[in-house]
Design a protein around this motif. Structure first.
Motif, mmCIF file in Angstrom:
data_model
loop_
_atom_site.group_PDB
_atom_site.id
_atom_site.type_symbol
_atom_site.label_atom_id
_atom_site.label_comp_id
_atom_site.label_asym_id
_atom_site.label_seq_id
_atom_site.Cartn_x
_atom_site.Cartn_y
_atom_site.Cartn_z
ATOM 1 N N ALA A 298 9.472 -13.467 -2.230
ATOM 2 C CA ALA A 298 8.014 -13.486 -2.364
ATOM 3 C C ALA A 298 7.415 -12.121 -2.041
ATOM 4 N N VAL A 299 7.966 -11.457 -1.037
ATOM 5 C CA VAL A 299 7.490 -10.120 -0.661
ATOM 6 C C VAL A 299 7.672 -9.151 -1.821
ATOM 7 N N LEU A 300 8.878 -9.132 -2.395
ATOM 8 C CA LEU A 300 9.170 -8.181 -3.464
ATOM 9 C C LEU A 300 8.440 -8.535 -4.761
ATOM 10 N N ASP A 301 8.241 -9.827 -5.003
ATOM 11 C CA ASP A 301 7.442 -10.233 -6.169
ATOM 12 C C ASP A 301 5.997 -9.751 -6.020
ATOM 13 N N HIS A 302 5.457 -9.849 -4.806
ATOM 14 C CA HIS A 302 4.087 -9.386 -4.558
ATOM 15 C C HIS A 302 3.966 -7.883 -4.814
ATOM 16 N N VAL A 303 4.928 -7.119 -4.306
ATOM 17 C CA VAL A 303 4.907 -5.668 -4.518
ATOM 18 C C VAL A 303 5.030 -5.351 -6.009
ATOM 19 N N HIS A 304 5.899 -6.086 -6.696
ATOM 20 C CA HIS A 304 6.081 -5.847 -8.134
ATOM 21 C C HIS A 304 4.809 -6.147 -8.922
ATOM 22 N N GLU A 305 4.139 -7.227 -8.581
ATOM 23 C CA GLU A 305 2.907 -7.599 -9.271
ATOM 24 C C GLU A 305 1.820 -6.542 -9.075
ATOM 25 N N ARG A 306 1.768 -5.969 -7.884
ATOM 26 C CA ARG A 306 0.694 -5.010 -7.579
ATOM 27 C C ARG A 306 1.017 -3.583 -8.005
ATOM 28 N N THR A 307 2.304 -3.235 -8.097
ATOM 29 C CA THR A 307 2.663 -1.834 -8.354
ATOM 30 C C THR A 307 3.519 -1.640 -9.598
ATOM 31 N N ASP A 308 4.064 -2.750 -10.138
ATOM 32 C CA ASP A 308 4.953 -2.702 -11.297
ATOM 33 C C ASP A 308 6.299 -2.063 -10.981
ATOM 34 N N VAL A 309 6.651 -1.993 -9.713
ATOM 35 C CA VAL A 309 7.963 -1.479 -9.305
ATOM 36 C C VAL A 309 8.781 -2.619 -8.711
ATOM 37 N N ARG A 310 10.002 -2.757 -9.194
ATOM 38 C CA ARG A 310 10.892 -3.768 -8.665
ATOM 39 C C ARG A 310 11.823 -3.120 -7.634
ATOM 40 N N ALA B 58 0.831 -1.212 0.000
ATOM 41 C CA ALA B 58 0.000 0.000 0.000
ATOM 42 C C ALA B 58 0.863 1.257 0.000
ATOM 43 N N PHE B 59 1.937 1.249 0.806
ATOM 44 C CA PHE B 59 2.819 2.422 0.847
ATOM 45 C C PHE B 59 3.489 2.637 -0.505
ATOM 46 N N THR B 60 3.980 1.555 -1.109
ATOM 47 C CA THR B 60 4.659 1.676 -2.406
ATOM 48 C C THR B 60 3.721 2.248 -3.461
ATOM 49 N N ALA B 61 2.494 1.764 -3.491
ATOM 50 C CA ALA B 61 1.518 2.269 -4.462
ATOM 51 C C ALA B 61 1.260 3.759 -4.252
ATOM 52 N N GLN B 62 1.099 4.158 -2.997
ATOM 53 C CA GLN B 62 0.846 5.572 -2.701
ATOM 54 C C GLN B 62 2.069 6.423 -3.028
ATOM 55 N N ALA B 63 3.264 5.907 -2.725
ATOM 56 C CA ALA B 63 4.489 6.651 -3.014
ATOM 57 C C ALA B 63 4.650 6.881 -4.510
ATOM 58 N N LEU B 64 4.250 5.906 -5.320
ATOM 59 C CA LEU B 64 4.338 6.065 -6.768
ATOM 60 C C LEU B 64 3.390 7.154 -7.264
ATOM 61 N N GLU B 65 2.212 7.236 -6.658
ATOM 62 C CA GLU B 65 1.283 8.307 -7.021
ATOM 63 C C GLU B 65 1.884 9.666 -6.689
ATOM 64 N N VAL B 66 2.505 9.755 -5.516
ATOM 65 C CA VAL B 66 3.151 11.012 -5.115
ATOM 66 C C VAL B 66 4.274 11.357 -6.093
ATOM 67 N N ALA B 67 5.079 10.345 -6.449
ATOM 68 C CA ALA B 67 6.190 10.588 -7.374
ATOM 69 C C ALA B 67 5.687 11.098 -8.727
ATOM 70 N N ASP B 68 4.593 10.528 -9.204
ATOM 71 C CA ASP B 68 4.010 10.994 -10.469
ATOM 72 C C ASP B 68 3.526 12.432 -10.341
ATOM 73 N N GLU B 69 2.865 12.722 -9.228
ATOM 74 C CA GLU B 69 2.343 14.080 -9.015
ATOM 75 C C GLU B 69 3.474 15.107 -8.961
ATOM 76 N N LYS B 70 4.615 14.697 -8.439
ATOM 77 C CA LYS B 70 5.742 15.622 -8.285
ATOM 78 C C LYS B 70 6.657 15.646 -9.512
ATOM 79 N N GLY B 71 6.299 14.866 -10.536
ATOM 80 C CA GLY B 71 7.034 14.940 -11.791
ATOM 81 C C GLY B 71 8.329 14.170 -11.844
ATOM 82 N N CYS B 72 8.439 13.080 -11.095
ATOM 83 C CA CYS B 72 9.675 12.288 -11.107
ATOM 84 C C CYS B 72 9.851 11.578 -12.450
ATOM 85 N N GLU B 73 11.048 11.670 -13.006
ATOM 86 C CA GLU B 73 11.358 10.989 -14.261
ATOM 87 C C GLU B 73 11.763 9.543 -14.022
#
Length: 315
Positions: free
Chosen positions: A95-107, A62-77
């Motif tokens: 398994a933890v990192l695979d789960h995060v990657h599947e849900r957020t597309d961030v490795r 959940a934190f990773t997903a929200q952080a990505l939204e913030v990064a997009d809003e702030k214009g991160c390349e």
């Protein structure tokens, strides 16, 4: 360029947005963080002992997903995402990192302990410069202690120990107020682990400059009278061994609400202050250091600086 640095620590998830280009210091533009406390989301026993719990995985995702939204809003390349001790040492890290990657597309990359120490050293070296001479750096995180030393930008020696403040609080105190016997046992454990490899740093002689970084060291320095963060990063701050020694017996006697009322201590980290203070005291004692200068740059800045070193200075 604008970078987003996603730091999944043992205590906190932190997105730092910086404006950066080759040859310049990274300029913080925005900060977003949440107290994930992953070091305390490890299953304590049973068949899944040492695994990040389902609640911890959900919180991280959940934190990773929200952080990505913030990064997009702030214009991160670009996003530089990494995890440290709590994920690194968990038995289900992949398994933890695979789960995060599947849900957020961030490795999220897991940093080995030696790399964590190395990158923190790079940040501290850049902050203090070549005039610091041979440099020793100590970093107390939630899950681990990093130690590094050297005369160049890359340390000659760098290693990591499972002596993070959150890890020790959970393993040795279990949420209770420690008694004298608890403190004695923990102090012995800490010192034995640090002393085991102390010769790596000591065999080439004492450092010209000794520095500390991390929230734990900043909090301890503040308790011992250092300037508050509101005065800015350029104000020198030190943690003197003599004053820390005077404070430790007082800290041991305090309840969580009393610890949380101290300058520089948050309620979410109050239970970590005593083990953190014992680690800091041991570092200074074993390496014969009268004080540590607190550096405002740490691992995140080291990750950024290594990235910037790949960019052209001009153009």
């Amino acid at each position: 360029m604008r970078l987003g640095v996603l730091d999944i620590g043992s205590n906190t998830g932190h997105l730092l947005v910086v404006d950066a280009h080759g040859g310049a210091a990274p300029l913080p533009a925005y900060s977003y963080k949440e107290p994930l406390r992953l070091a305390e989301h490890l299953v304590p026993d049973g068949p899944d002992e040492g695994a990040v719990s389902e609640a911890g995985i959900d919180a991280l995702t959940a934190f990773t997903a929200q952080a990505l939204e913030v990064a997009d809003e702030k214009g991160c390349e670009e996003i530089l995402a990494f995890a440290t001790s709590a994920v690194r040492d968990s038995v289900n890290a992949d398994a933890v990192l695979d789960h995060v990657h599947e849900r957020t597309d961030v490795r999220i990359e897991v940093l080995p302990g030696e790399d964590e120490a190395r990158l923190t050293f790079l940040a501290v070296r850049r902050w203090f410069g070549w005039s610091a001479g041979r440099l020793a750096v100590f970093d107390i995180g939630g899950g681990s202690l990093e130690i590094a030393g050297g005369s160049d930008e890359a340390p000659d020696v760098a290693w990591s120990l499972p002596l993070g403040a959150a890890r020790l609080a959970r393993a040795h105190f279990g949420g209770a107020t420690p008694d004298a016997d608890d403190i004695k046992k923990l102090r012995k454990t800490i010192r034995a682990q640090i002393a085991r490899d102390a010769g790596h740093l000591l065999r080439v002689g004492p450092p010209d400059h000794a520095a500390a970084t991390s929230k734990t060291f900043r909090s301890l320095a503040r308790i011992c009278g250092a300037a508050p963060s509101s005065e800015g990063p350029l104000v020198p701050r030190t943690l003197p061994l003599e004053e820390l020694r005077e404070w430790i017996p007082k800290l041991v006697q305090m309840q969580h609400d009393e610890l949380a009322s101290l300058p520089g201590v948050s309620s979410s980290r109050s239970h970590q202050i005593v083990p953190g203070a014992l680690v800091a005291e041991a570092c200074m004692d074993i390496f014969d250091l009268e004080a540590l200068e607190v550096c405002p740059w740490a691992l995140r800045e080291g990750v950024i600086l290594e990235k910037l070193d790949q960019l052209p200075v001009l153009g």
